[in-house]
Design a protein around this motif. Structure first.
Motif, short mmCIF file in Angstrom:
data_model
loop_
_atom_site.label_atom_id
_atom_site.label_comp_id
_atom_site.label_asym_id
_atom_site.label_seq_id
_atom_site.Cartn_x
_atom_site.Cartn_y
_atom_site.Cartn_z
N TYR A 225 0.76 -1.22 -0.04
CA TYR A 225 -0.22 -0.03 0.07
C TYR A 225 0.94 1.30 0.01
CZ TYR A 225 -3.26 3.52 1.62
OH TYR A 225 -4.04 4.69 1.77
N TYR A 226 2.04 1.27 0.78
CA TYR A 226 2.78 2.42 0.93
C TYR A 226 3.98 2.43 -0.05
CZ TYR A 226 0.72 3.56 5.46
OH TYR A 226 0.05 4.07 6.40
N SER A 227 4.43 1.41 -0.54
CA SER A 227 5.56 1.50 -1.63
C SER A 227 5.79 0.03 -2.23
CB SER A 227 6.88 1.93 -0.89
OG SER A 227 7.89 1.72 -2.02
N ALA A 228 5.58 -0.01 -3.48
CA ALA A 228 5.73 -1.37 -4.16
C ALA A 228 7.12 -1.69 -4.39
CB ALA A 228 4.84 -1.57 -5.52
N ILE A 229 7.89 -0.61 -4.59
CA ILE A 229 9.41 -0.77 -4.69
C ILE A 229 10.06 -1.11 -3.47
CG2 ILE A 229 11.34 0.61 -5.29
CD1 ILE A 229 9.84 2.62 -6.84
N LEU A 230 9.94 -0.77 -2.36
CA LEU A 230 10.37 -1.42 -1.17
C LEU A 230 10.11 -2.44 -0.86
CD1 LEU A 230 10.52 1.86 1.04
CD2 LEU A 230 12.45 0.96 -0.30
N ALA A 231 8.61 -3.05 -1.31
CA ALA A 231 8.17 -4.13 -0.98
C ALA A 231 8.68 -5.33 -1.49
CB ALA A 231 6.65 -4.15 -1.01
N LEU A 232 8.97 -4.70 -3.04
CA LEU A 232 9.71 -5.62 -3.86
C LEU A 232 11.16 -6.16 -3.25
CD1 LEU A 232 9.98 -7.23 -6.57
CD2 LEU A 232 10.78 -5.45 -7.53
N VAL A 233 12.05 -5.09 -2.64
CA VAL A 233 12.95 -5.47 -1.96
C VAL A 233 13.08 -6.47 -0.78
CG1 VAL A 233 15.04 -4.33 -0.58
CG2 VAL A 233 14.10 -3.36 -2.66
N VAL A 234 11.85 -6.49 -0.18
CA VAL A 234 11.74 -7.18 1.26
C VAL A 234 11.35 -8.54 0.60
CG1 VAL A 234 10.04 -7.71 2.92
CG2 VAL A 234 10.94 -5.35 2.40
N VAL A 235 10.46 -8.69 -0.63
CA VAL A 235 10.28 -9.92 -1.24
C VAL A 235 11.57 -10.70 -1.48
CG1 VAL A 235 9.07 -11.13 -3.02
CG2 VAL A 235 7.99 -9.32 -1.89
N VAL A 236 12.26 -9.96 -2.24
CA VAL A 236 13.67 -10.81 -2.55
C VAL A 236 14.40 -11.22 -1.35
CG1 VAL A 236 15.96 -10.15 -3.34
CG2 VAL A 236 14.04 -9.20 -4.34
N GLY A 237 14.48 -10.52 -0.24
CA GLY A 237 15.06 -10.94 0.98
C GLY A 237 14.10 -11.98 1.53
N VAL A 238 12.86 -11.99 1.56
CA VAL A 238 12.09 -13.04 1.91
C VAL A 238 12.38 -14.49 1.17
CG1 VAL A 238 9.70 -14.21 2.24
CG2 VAL A 238 10.32 -11.66 3.09
N VAL A 239 12.56 -14.40 -0.02
CA VAL A 239 12.90 -15.58 -0.81
C VAL A 239 14.06 -16.21 -0.61
CG1 VAL A 239 13.41 -16.18 -3.16
CG2 VAL A 239 11.36 -14.70 -3.12
N CYS A 240 15.18 -15.24 -0.18
CA CYS A 240 16.61 -15.65 0.41
C CYS A 240 16.29 -16.45 1.83
CB CYS A 240 17.49 -14.70 0.44
SG CYS A 240 17.97 -13.97 -1.01
N MET A 241 15.30 -15.82 2.42
CA MET A 241 15.09 -16.52 3.88
C MET A 241 14.41 -17.74 3.78
SD MET A 241 14.18 -13.22 6.06
CE MET A 241 13.92 -14.06 7.81
N VAL A 242 13.53 -17.96 2.86
CA VAL A 242 12.70 -19.28 2.62
C VAL A 242 13.62 -20.37 2.20
CG1 VAL A 242 10.75 -20.29 1.18
CG2 VAL A 242 10.36 -17.99 2.16
#
Length: 648
Positions: free
Chosen positions: A186-203
């Motif tokens: 809702y606030y920022s898709a760009i920063l959310a995408l950065v988080v998603v990349v990190g989450v993929v690494c964590m998963v």
């Protein structure tokens, strides 16, 4: 006798366990949740609502932080500080109210989960025990008793942790992840995408590690059950271990079992302990990357892609950092619970295996009822106890006939095998008329006990027929069939309770006077009265405070108080000395009077007065007749009697 240092148990290599890679099948969690809803159809949904409220509120502070920072930022740019305090206090007041609601919901769900967890385990243990009582004897003959006990201890304990900790925590973490991610987008898709990349690494990191740890945790549950089975066996056979000086070998065997548990637990926890530090560091790196990207975008004035339509500002970047930390923490919590979930599902799978065991089938429809004789000589059912029993036999045409219970047992060409491919009884034909005494003799493994197991339908025959008072025993309900039989086994089992209660076990409706009369008949009254509290003496540990012969006498008294028309005596005097045997034999003779009796005995002196003696060899009746007839025949029985052959 020299110590035997050679282990009798096959060597166990922890790395070659037969359960390697075995996983709980799909659907176990769904079945467990369905069972929990069956146990608590109202309380569980209410508790789940409280868990959802608690999880949603945990994601809200980031929104409030963004609004408060936005207010401060706008006031700083516009110079209007007068209305800031009131607006901020308004947000804080709302946030306090929401935290109070979350506190109430959290307190309620933690208290209710304690009730649900312990209540569910209580009901599950009851369900397991009730089902276990319906399982056939074959199940207990083919499964270790310690392994069965492990269902009620280790496996149930893993469910306690799964239900009380893992499932609520994973639910909270899952809802938090979803809510925080939605706020991020809702606030920022760009920063959310950065988080998603990190989450993929964590998963990927979590999957790689949990795949290894869960495999070992699954093996740990299985090896714990094996250890309990081993210890139960060693405790039961402690006297044998002592008499054969087998202590060192028993220690060596236990070390192998214990080593297997250690190997699996060590490796499982080693991988599990790597997971949280690894995810924590990945989360820290992700936090730094989000801060760098957010700072670069903020300084460069780059456009913001978001649902909110807001431009990049400090009010977005700062809350985003908090949400990143919260997001990484939620993933860590989920990953931290994975191993507990795996262990819980492994325990649940074992428990469901027990519950899925086929219960003892009973297609019988002939029942045993109290009866009385009418004037015309026929029988009719009577609601009160009459000491006259009859088989109630309903027919297809709707008529009912009553056959007096007399104890006439006949075998017609019976074949039987414990497993289909191996027949142990071959073409067994015999009869025992009411009141007759039939004895079985033969070497160990000849099939003597197996025949008696077929009479009470512990096992069902493969071919032939067994008739009881002219009725095929497959048509008789098993409970009624066994109610008409009395049995004294080689191994005596006494339960925790008084001597009187143990005798009454044969007939729960028996009065004290009837129990005492049964003890007198069996020759047990004399030693019972010499006990510290007589018939009220408490027995524990399978009657460990009694001698083997005394325990056997109580078993005979227990059978006597049941007063059945058919008695099965499987080595009933095997644990009694010669002097006591003379006392017991008189009681046994009185007990057998008027009853059909099947006797298995290694002491041939106890069966000389039998109406018929069956000599068995490898599952076949090779000789039959009275004692005098078989002596004249000078066959196997004669050789056994004279000592030319031995029974064992």
């Amino acid at each position: 006798m020299p110590n035997n240092q050679t282990s009798s148990t096959p060597s166990v290599n922890p790395r070659t366990t037969t359960q390697r890679g075995k996983r709980a099948p799909k659907g176990v969690l769904r079945r467990l949740l369905r069972m929990l809803f069956e146990f608590y159809p109202v309380l569980l949904p209410v508790t789940m609502v409280c868990i959802v409220i608690n999880a949603v509120v945990s994601a809200i502070p980031s929104v409030f932080m963004q609004n408060i920072i936005q207010i401060v930022d706008d006031s700083y740019k516009g110079g209007d500080w007068d209305s800031v305090a009131g607006r901020i206090l308004g947000y804080v007041a709302v946030l306090v109210v929401m935290y109070i609601i979350s506190l109430i919901a959290g307190t309620f769900y933690t208290q209710m989960m304690a009730i649900i967890t312990q209540g569910s385990l209580k009901k599950l243990r009851e369900k397991m025990f009730d089902h276990m009582q319906d399982l056939p004897i074959k199940y207990f003959d083919t499964n270790g008793h310690g392994d069965i006990m492990s269902y009620y201890t280790n496996d149930v304990d893993t469910l306690r942790q799964l239900i009380s900790q893992s499932l609520p925590q994973m639910t909270i973490s899952g809802i938090t992840l979803f809510a925080v991610f939605c706020i991020m987008v809702y606030y920022s898709a760009i920063l959310a995408l950065v988080v998603v990349v990190g989450v993929v690494c964590m998963v990927f990191a979590a999957r790689a590690i949990t795949a290894r740890s869960s495999k070992f945790f699954l093996r740990q549950q299985i090896t714990l059950a094996n250890a309990e089975a081993f210890m139960e066996e060693m405790m039961t056979g402690q006297k044998v271990i002592k008499v054969f000086c087998h202590e060192e070998a028993a220690k060596a065997d236990f070390d192998k079992v214990n080593e297997e548990i250690f190997y699996n637990a060590r490796n499982g926890n080693r991988f599990a302990n790597i997971l949280m530090p690894l995810l924590g560091n990945v989360g820290n790196v992700m936090y730094v990357v989000v801060a760098l990207v957010g700072g670069v975008l903020l300084l460069s004035g780059a456009p913001n892609i978001s649902i909110s339509g807001m431009a990049f500002s400090i009010s977005i970047v700062v809350p985003f950092l908090s949400m990143t930390r919260q997001f990484a923490g939620a993933i860590g919590q989920v990953s931290n619970q994975v191993n507990m979930v795996v262990m819980g599902l492994a325990g649940a799978h074992r428990i469901f295996m027990l519950l899925d065991e086929e219960p003892e089938t009973d297609d019988g429809y002939v029942t045993l009822v109290n009866a009385r004789e009418k004037e015309d000589g026929t029988l009719e059912e009577y609601p009160e106890r009459t000491n006259v029993w009859a088989w109630k036999h309903p027919h297809h045409d709707g008529t009912i006939t009553y056959t007096r219970l007399r104890g006439d047992v006949r075998f017609y060409g019976v074949d039987f095998g414990y497993v289909p491919e191996k027949t142990v009884l071959h073409d067994i034909s015999l009869y025992a008329k009411p009141g007759q005494k039939v004895a079985f003799v033969g070497s160990t493994g000849a099939g003597k006990t197996t025949i008696t197991n077929l009479i009470n339908r512990f096992y069902d025959i493969q071919d032939g027929k067994i008739r009881y008072d002219g009725i095929n025993i497959k048509k008789i309900k098993k409970a009624d069939l066994r109610h008409s039989l009395g049995i004294v086994l080689q191994d005596t089992n006494l339960f925790t309770g008084t001597v009187m209660e143990n005798i009454r076990y044969g007939n729960l409706d028996a009065h004290d006077e009837e129990c005492i009369a049964a003890a007198q008949l069996a020759g047990a009254d004399d030693f019972i009265r010499r006990l510290p509290e007589g018939y009220n003496t408490m027995l524990t540990g399978n009657g460990a405070n009694l001698s083997q012969g005394q325990r056997q006498l109580l078993a005979i008294a227990r059978a006597a108080v049941a007063d059945p028309p058919v008695m099965i005596l499987d080595e009933a005097t095997s644990s009694i000395d010669t002097h006591t045997e003379a006392i017991v034999q008189r009681g046994m003779d009185a007990l057998m009077t008027g009853r059909t009796t099947f006797v298995i005995a290694h002491r041939l002196s106890t069966v000389q007065n039998a109406d018929a003696i069956m000599v068995l060899d490898h599952g076949r009746i090779i000789e039959r007749g009275t004692h005098e007839d078989l002596i004249k025949l000078k066959g196997t029985y004669y050789q056994l009697y004279t000592g030319a052959l031995e029974l064992d």
